[in-house]
Design a protein around this motif. Structure first.
Motif, PDB file in Angstrom:
ATOM      1  N   VAL A 181       1.802  -1.794 -21.169  1.00  0.00           N
ATOM      2  CA  VAL A 181       2.574  -1.887 -19.930  1.00  0.00           C
ATOM      3  C   VAL A 181       1.641  -1.833 -18.719  1.00  0.00           C
ATOM      4  N   GLY A 182       0.668  -0.928 -18.763  1.00  0.00           N
ATOM      5  CA  GLY A 182      -0.268  -0.805 -17.648  1.00  0.00           C
ATOM      6  C   GLY A 182      -1.029  -2.094 -17.385  1.00  0.00           C
ATOM      7  N   SER A 183      -1.506  -2.744 -18.442  1.00  0.00           N
ATOM      8  CA  SER A 183      -2.234  -4.008 -18.279  1.00  0.00           C
ATOM      9  C   SER A 183      -1.339  -5.077 -17.667  1.00  0.00           C
ATOM     10  N   ALA A 184      -0.073  -5.117 -18.103  1.00  0.00           N
ATOM     11  CA  ALA A 184       0.860  -6.110 -17.558  1.00  0.00           C
ATOM     12  C   ALA A 184       1.148  -5.834 -16.084  1.00  0.00           C
ATOM     13  N   MET A 185       1.272  -4.553 -15.710  1.00  0.00           N
ATOM     14  CA  MET A 185       1.506  -4.216 -14.300  1.00  0.00           C
ATOM     15  C   MET A 185       0.284  -4.562 -13.452  1.00  0.00           C
ATOM     16  N   VAL A 186      -0.892  -4.297 -13.977  1.00  0.00           N
ATOM     17  CA  VAL A 186      -2.113  -4.667 -13.264  1.00  0.00           C
ATOM     18  C   VAL A 186      -2.136  -6.163 -12.994  1.00  0.00           C
ATOM     19  N   ASP A 187      -1.815  -6.940 -14.009  1.00  0.00           N
ATOM     20  CA  ASP A 187      -1.791  -8.399 -13.863  1.00  0.00           C
ATOM     21  C   ASP A 187      -0.762  -8.836 -12.825  1.00  0.00           C
ATOM     22  N   ALA A 188       0.425  -8.200 -12.844  1.00  0.00           N
ATOM     23  CA  ALA A 188       1.478  -8.565 -11.888  1.00  0.00           C
ATOM     24  C   ALA A 188       1.030  -8.279 -10.454  1.00  0.00           C
ATOM     25  N   TYR A 189       0.446  -7.101 -10.220  1.00  0.00           N
ATOM     26  CA  TYR A 189      -0.015  -6.763  -8.869  1.00  0.00           C
ATOM     27  C   TYR A 189      -1.146  -7.689  -8.414  1.00  0.00           C
ATOM     28  N   LEU A 190      -2.036  -8.019  -9.332  1.00  0.00           N
ATOM     29  CA  LEU A 190      -3.150  -8.889  -8.963  1.00  0.00           C
ATOM     30  C   LEU A 190      -2.667 -10.281  -8.602  1.00  0.00           C
TER      31      LEU A 190
END
Length: 991
Positions: free
Chosen positions: A554-563
């Motif tokens: 989930v954290g990796s997906a959120m990082v990608d979304a914010y980026l």
């Protein structure tokens, strides 16, 4: 399916069942026209018993001479005798010599037995057909007619024949005959059709120990451990004693620990199972270690068992091999394999299956296949283990071939087989697609409703882009299943239907259904792809609510979304909350920084990754780092990253190779880019595109076009990007005719429709060549509205050529497309100023100020000893500012002696000539070059990057600087690379 039979009330079998079968056989053998009192009978029996063909033929000759050959009983015994002596031809000749009227059912059965004894299946079925069509009414098939034929049904292709024989037995009232039923059960079990065998077994009045063992083995091979155990219990209640086969098949299945212990204890009590009784307790101990994930403890305990002389059985090795598979210790696995061979446990199917599973987990598909090929007996688990091994190691076609081979053996796939095969079909494209065939097999086996198979089917259909079929499968679910829901969501995201995925997620959320980390990660991916960044923040809050925000997925997906939304601070906030970021999270952050223009931060992140974690970068990480160096034109840092790439064995990855070629080219070292291209000899079009574009940017048009021809000679098809590079090469090299031909060739020879980038290159080529009217015509006739880049290129050409009218037209179009583009105002003002129209130039600048548009300042930079040095116009802020200014003054003096005359006309300000000259001397690129001459030792190349197009005066000045200093200077401006050496520029004064 077999024909349905009325179920009888079963009665317990008893020990007399085998003797009843023998009595029935005896009675049927006596139902012949002659008796055993014939004097020839003892002679024939002794010859047949001894297998003495010569003696049998002598007896046959005497029988013929005596006239007894017409005796039906003697003829039947002659046929049987020839069969036992291995002479099928003799048996057949005796049969044919017997008149049809004198043949009875025993005559036919004798020859059928001969054919069965010698594996003559085709002859056997033809004879049976003749028997059914024979004229004597008394020739009616008996049980002994069917048993040899069913014996011949040993190959998978005879499954339909065995089913026909079953129907025929029902027709003749023999469906409940013990001999026929036993033979049919054996055939069905051999083909893995335990359900059909069970139907027959349940309606039999008399059963013997052999039949019980056959059924126990069939249930065990199908993974029906409970049915196998219940059949074993019924065997005990019947009064029949189990044999070693019963125990081994049961213990090789999936019995619970309690049932397994009971079976083992009974085997030891009856002195059927070998080995000391303490193997049971040892197996229990190592099984507990295995369940707890203590694989090393399993191995240690096994070694202690060996040292103490404690007994081992096949269960011991099954547990040991499972532990070794988890630990992935290949050497220990091979040693265990050798010990199993030495102790004779390899004959057990369960041990062999565990070995296949172990080799699959350890990545040795070749060892798994070799073991599988040597197995004398295979069950469904054997096939499943090998197919799963092939799928795990991406041997997709091998797995599909094994699945087809398994079907040809007559085995019916289970849910594990189908799930593995569907996973394989998801990763490969075949024509026709393979997954519908697997779907049909699942429906035929009645497993299309199994949740594992259904999820795998949804995954397979989505991977092939068949979303309507996947949605239909999901809609047939009677209740919510998270795994299939996730598969459908992932499919929508993968097939560019992210909005549908979010709708699906919202509906599930409204219905109160559960989510897992994969669900949230997929939903976040859908937000990133569809640009729904506000929903992404809501999902972030939802993840915090579910306490899943710290999950790595989930954290990796959120990082990608914010980026992707450009929110670097939000991405770093989420990233810092991940306790142990994995390679995916680090790579997402590094790539996101590069995409958002913060390349320095990306490089710092990589340094932090190597210092603070044990995570190793993969090829995607390295490609992102190389791109960061490319954007920064940090050649030395790029070389360091390239060295790490080689050290970590990513040097031949196509993405990394392409990125590295592009980096060297953009950092001004196209020679090194070409050397790398030649060393790796890439086959992908992307690498060819990178080097062609590199040569084009450096003005090496001839080399770029020769590379294109070489690409075509190798049979590599060009794509749209290839033609962007080729047209760009034509533009920079002034090859207008060639550019026209390539534009036509795209459609004619390669069926590629030109896009806006290709027309932009064409307009640029025409504008540079002074063909401004034709450039305008191309812009008006092309099937796309003009882009800002295209208008900017035409406007720059108008400035160089002094074409005021076309320049105003291009400037107005550019301002319409991008009212805040400073270059439109500046270039338009410059066109007016060059024409002496100072009032119009002032008006253009006034409009620019009124709209609060600011001109991008010109600046240049160079890298010296891994540090970047930035210079603005007339910049004295550098620590060596005074020395740099003195160096510039000295250079201007030297080049004036070589004939340099400042082009004050390019200074579009209404000031004195001397002031105009001074303003030209201290342009940012000259300051950077002066510092490079002071800091970069000869004969190293001085590399300077400028954010704007280099002016004519600086271009002339740098040519002369390269001449008087004898240094090579590489200057990259907004349009291309300029390589200055010996007073010449690689652009040929065409840029």
């Amino acid at each position: 399916m077999i024909p349905s039979l009325p179920r009888r009330a079963t009665s317990p079998s008893n020990a007399a069942a085998p003797f009843r079968c023998l009595l029935l056989l005896r009675r049927r053998r006596l139902s012949t026209a002659s008796s055993e009192d014939s004097p020839w009978y003892p002679v024939l029996r002794r010859a047949a018993f001894a297998g003495d063909l010569r003696r049998l033929r002598e007896a046959h000759a005497r029988i013929v001479i005596s006239g007894s050959s017409r005796d039906r009983f003697i003829a039947n015994n002659l046929i049987a005798g020839y069969a036992k002596c291995g002479c099928v031809a003799g048996a057949r000749r005796t049969f044919e010599a017997t008149a049809p009227a004198h043949r009875d059912v025993v005559t036919y059965n004798s020859l059928l037995s001969a054919y069965a004894l010698h594996g003559r299946a085709e002859d056997g079925f033809l004879l049976f057909r003749r028997m059914l069509l024979s004229s004597p009414a008394e020739v009616v098939p008996t049980a002994l007619s069917f048993t040899p034929l069913l014996k011949l049904c040993s190959s998978p292709e005879f499954l339909p024949s065995s089913q026909i024989l079953h129907c025929c037995a029902i027709k003749h009232g023999l469906q409940c005959d013990p001999l026929v039923s036993s033979a049919l059960i054996g055939v069905y079990c051999k083909f893995g059709r335990a359900e059909d065998a069970s139907r027959l077994f349940d309606v039999m009045d008399e059963r013997d120990g052999v039949l019980y063992n056959i059924m126990i083995r069939a249930y065990s091979q199908k993974g029906l451990a409970e049915d196998a155990f219940l059949t074993f219990a019924e065997l005990q209640r019947s009064g029949l004693l189990p044999n070693e086969s019963s125990f081994h098949h049961l213990l090789g299945g999936r019995l619970s620990d309690r049932d397994s212990d009971q079976v083992r204890a009974l085997g030891i009590k009856l002195n059927i199972l070998g080995g000391p009784a303490d193997a049971i307790s040892s197996n229990r101990v190592i099984s507990e270690h295995l369940r707890a994930g203590e694989n090393d403890a399993v191995v240690d305990h096994f070694m202690e068992m060996r040292r103490s002389g404690a007994g081992c059985d096949h269960v011991t090795f099954v547990v040991l091999l499972s532990a070794l598979a988890c630990s992935e210790s290949f050497d220990l696995g091979e040693q265990a394999h050798g010990l199993i061979l030495k102790m004779g446990f390899l004959a057990g199917v369960s041990v062999s299956n565990s070995l296949i599973h172990m080799y699959g987990k350890m990545g040795s598909a070749r060892s798994a296949l070799a073991l599988f090929d040597e197995m004398p007996q295979r069950d469904l688990i054997s096939w499943n283990s090998l197919i799963s091994c092939f799928v795990q190691h991406s041997l997709v076609r091998d797995s599909l071939c094994k699945f087809l081979e398994m079907q040809r053996t007559g085995l019916t796939p289970d849910q594990f087989t189908l799930s593995s095969v569907l996973r394989a079909t998801s990763t490969v494209s075949t024509s026709p697609p393979f997954h519908p065939q697997v779907h049909a097999a699942a429906m035929k086996a009645g497993l299309d409703g199994d949740i594992f198979v259904l999820t795998a089917l949804i995954h397979a259909y989505t991977n092939q882009g068949s979303m309507p079929e996947a949605h239909l499968l999901h809609s047939r679910l009677s209740s919510f299943d998270l795994a299939s829901f996730n598969a459908l969501m992932r499919g929508y995201v993968a097939n560019n239907e992210s909005s549908r995925a979010l709708q699906l997620f919202a509906a599930a959320l409204a219905a109160g259904e559960s989510s897992d980390p994969f669900t949230l990660a997929t939903a976040l991916k859908a937000c990133s792809n569809s640009g729904a960044f506000s929903k992404g923040r809501q999902l972030h809050a939802h993840a915090v609510k579910l306490a899943l925000d710290g999950d790595i997925c989930v954290g990796s997906a959120m990082v990608d979304a914010y980026l992707k939304s450009g929110d670097l601070s939000g991405a770093f906030s989420v990233f810092s909350g991940i306790s142990e970021p994995d390679n995916v999270a680090w790579t997402a952050m590094i790539a996101g920084c590069v995409e958002n223009g913060d390349e320095d931060r990306a490089l710092r992140l990589y340094s932090r990754m190597r210092r603070s974690s044990n995570v190793l970068p993969d090829e995607f990480t390295m490609a992102s780092l190389i791109k960061a160096c490319s954007c920064l034109t940090a050649l030395e840092k790029g070389r360091q990253i390239h060295a790490i790439i080689i050290k970590m064995d990513h040097g031949f990855d196509p993405f990394v190779v392409t990125s590295t070629i592009d980096m060297y080219a953009k950092c001004g070292n196209v020679e090194e880019a070409y050397q790398l291209f030649q060393r790796t000899d890439p086959q992908a079009a992307a690498a060819w595109n990178a080097i062609i574009l590199g040569f084009a940017q450096h003005g090496n048009g001839a080399e770029a076009l020769e590379l294109f021809r070489s690409m075509r000679r190798r049979g590599l098809p060009p794509d749209k990007i290839t033609f962007v590079g080729v047209l760009s090469a034509c533009s920079h090299a002034g090859l207008v005719a060639e550019a026209r031909e390539f534009m036509a060739s795209m459609r004619r020879d390669f069926n590629i429709q030109p896009e806006i980038e290709h027309y932009s290159c064409m307009v640029d080529a025409l504008g540079r060549a002074g063909l401004l009217e034709e450039a305008v015509a191309v812009m008006k006739e092309m099937p796309f509205p003009a882009s800002a880049a295209m208008c900017r290129a035409l406007l720059g050409a108008c400035r160089s050529r002094g074409a005021g009218e076309i320049g105003r037209w291009a400037a107005n179009k550019l301002l319409h497309l991008d009212p805040l583009d400073s270059s439109a105002y500046v270039l338009l003002a410059n066109i007016y100023a060059a024409a002496g129209r100072w009032d119009a130039a002032a008006e253009a600048r006034k409009r620019m100020r009124s709209r609060k548009v600011r001109k991008d300042p010109g600046y240049s930079w160079l890298e010296v000893r891994n540090r970047m040095h930035l210079f603005l116009v007339d910049d004295r802020s550098h620590p060596d500012g005074a020395a740099i200014a003195a160096e510039v003054e000295a250079l201007m003096k030297r080049i004036k002696e070589e004939g340099y005359s400042p082009e004050v006309e390019s200074v579009l300000l209404d000031v004195e000539r001397e002031e105009k000259e001074r303003s030209l001397y201290f342009h940012s690129e000259r300051l950077a070059i002066a510092y490079g001459l002071m800091s970069v030792p000869s004969p190293q190349r001085i590399r300077v990057i400028k954010n704007l197009r280099v002016c004519n005066d600086c271009h002339n000045a740098v040519k002369l600087i390269s001449k008087v200093t004898g240094r090579e200077i590489l200057l990259r401006d907004a349009n291309r690379f300029h390589r200055f050496l010996g007073g010449r520029c690689s652009c040929g004064d065409y840029w």
